[in-house]
Design a protein around this motif. Sequence first.
Motif, PDB file in Angstrom:
ATOM      1  N   GLN A  38      15.040  14.995 -20.096  1.00 44.89           N
ATOM      2  CA  GLN A  38      13.882  15.426 -19.177  1.00 44.89           C
ATOM      3  C   GLN A  38      14.828  16.395 -18.134  1.00 44.89           C
ATOM      4  N   GLY A  41      11.572  19.564 -13.446  1.00 46.49           N
ATOM      5  CA  GLY A  41      10.309  20.309 -13.527  1.00 46.49           C
ATOM      6  C   GLY A  41       9.457  20.388 -15.020  1.00 46.49           C
ATOM      7  N   LYS A  42      10.341  19.686 -15.683  1.00 48.90           N
ATOM      8  CA  LYS A  42       9.680  19.714 -17.305  1.00 48.90           C
ATOM      9  C   LYS A  42       9.378  18.526 -17.579  1.00 48.90           C
ATOM     10  N   GLY A  43       8.562  18.271 -18.826  1.00 44.37           N
ATOM     11  CA  GLY A  43       8.405  16.924 -19.449  1.00 44.37           C
ATOM     12  C   GLY A  43       9.468  16.535 -20.390  1.00 44.37           C
ATOM     13  N   GLN A  45      11.762  15.818 -23.453  1.00 36.86           N
ATOM     14  CA  GLN A  45      11.733  16.262 -24.833  1.00 36.86           C
ATOM     15  C   GLN A  45      12.710  15.519 -25.806  1.00 36.86           C
TER      16      GLN A  45
ATOM     17  N   SER B   5      -0.201  21.741 -22.444  1.00 37.92           N
ATOM     18  CA  SER B   5      -0.160  21.932 -21.204  1.00 37.92           C
ATOM     19  C   SER B   5      -1.090  21.131 -20.332  1.00 37.92           C
ATOM     20  N   SER B   9      -0.547  21.968 -11.936  1.00 38.87           N
ATOM     21  CA  SER B   9       1.119  21.522 -11.795  1.00 38.87           C
ATOM     22  C   SER B   9       1.181  20.899 -10.837  1.00 38.87           C
ATOM     23  N   LEU B  91       2.071  12.491 -16.513  1.00 36.92           N
ATOM     24  CA  LEU B  91       2.538  13.357 -17.987  1.00 36.92           C
ATOM     25  C   LEU B  91       1.696  12.950 -19.082  1.00 36.92           C
ATOM     26  N   PRO B 108       4.406  19.495 -19.057  1.00 38.75           N
ATOM     27  CA  PRO B 108       5.235  19.391 -17.834  1.00 38.75           C
ATOM     28  C   PRO B 108       4.876  18.685 -16.711  1.00 38.75           C
TER      29      PRO B 108
END
Lengths: 114, 115
Positions: A38, A41-43, A45, B5, B9, B91, B108
């Motif tokens: 991770q 700021g991202k999910g 992976q 998506s 956010s 999430l 995200p």
Amino acid sequence: GENVEQHPSTLSVQEGDSAVIKCTYSDSASNYFPWYKQELGKGPQLIIDIRSNVGEKKDQRIAVTLNKTAKHFSLHITETQPEDSAVYFCAASAASGGSYIPTFGRGTSLIVHP
Amino acid sequence: GAGVSQSPSNKVTEKGKDVELRCDPISGHTALYWYRQSLGQGLEFLIYFQGNSAPDKSGLPSDRFSAERTGGSVSTLTIQRTQQEDSAVYLCASSLALGAGDEQFFGPGTRLTVL
């Protein structure tokens, strides 16, 4: 239910060194062990996974080992690069009610210094 | 192709207000999952959907939390009467099916702050 412990919580290495992250699990029925990366700021992976019928799996600079008897599995990153800096999560899952919902470790923050 | 998506956010709300978080999974993915990630913690499983059905709601922290999925696609997670302890990153993930080894693709996340 499943309990996954992950260590260390923070790992700081110099570029080019190897990094190892270790996880243990409690449910002997678990048979699928994914690792996620991770970035900020991202999910998460998926970067590599291993199943219970395999002891080791390698993909370029990353490898995962599994010891079912001891109920632990590890992520190995060789020749670390600054872009490897991220939070890494291990997980374990087994069939429950017809689904495979993974239980995650608390994560390891890997910092690779240039 | 398009990934998972989530919107918004970021969400800042006042204690006691209701919030609705949205997830658009990858087209064709039948399974959808919601997780909560608190600072320094792992991913806490909340609920999953197989199609529009949620067989197991036991992961939801309290009855203030609910989720639905319509048309086998978009899902919304609703938190009623928000509390400060609800502050976290929420999430969403989707996978082709619910089998072992079906890779979960994460969005995200939505960062929720309850003041």
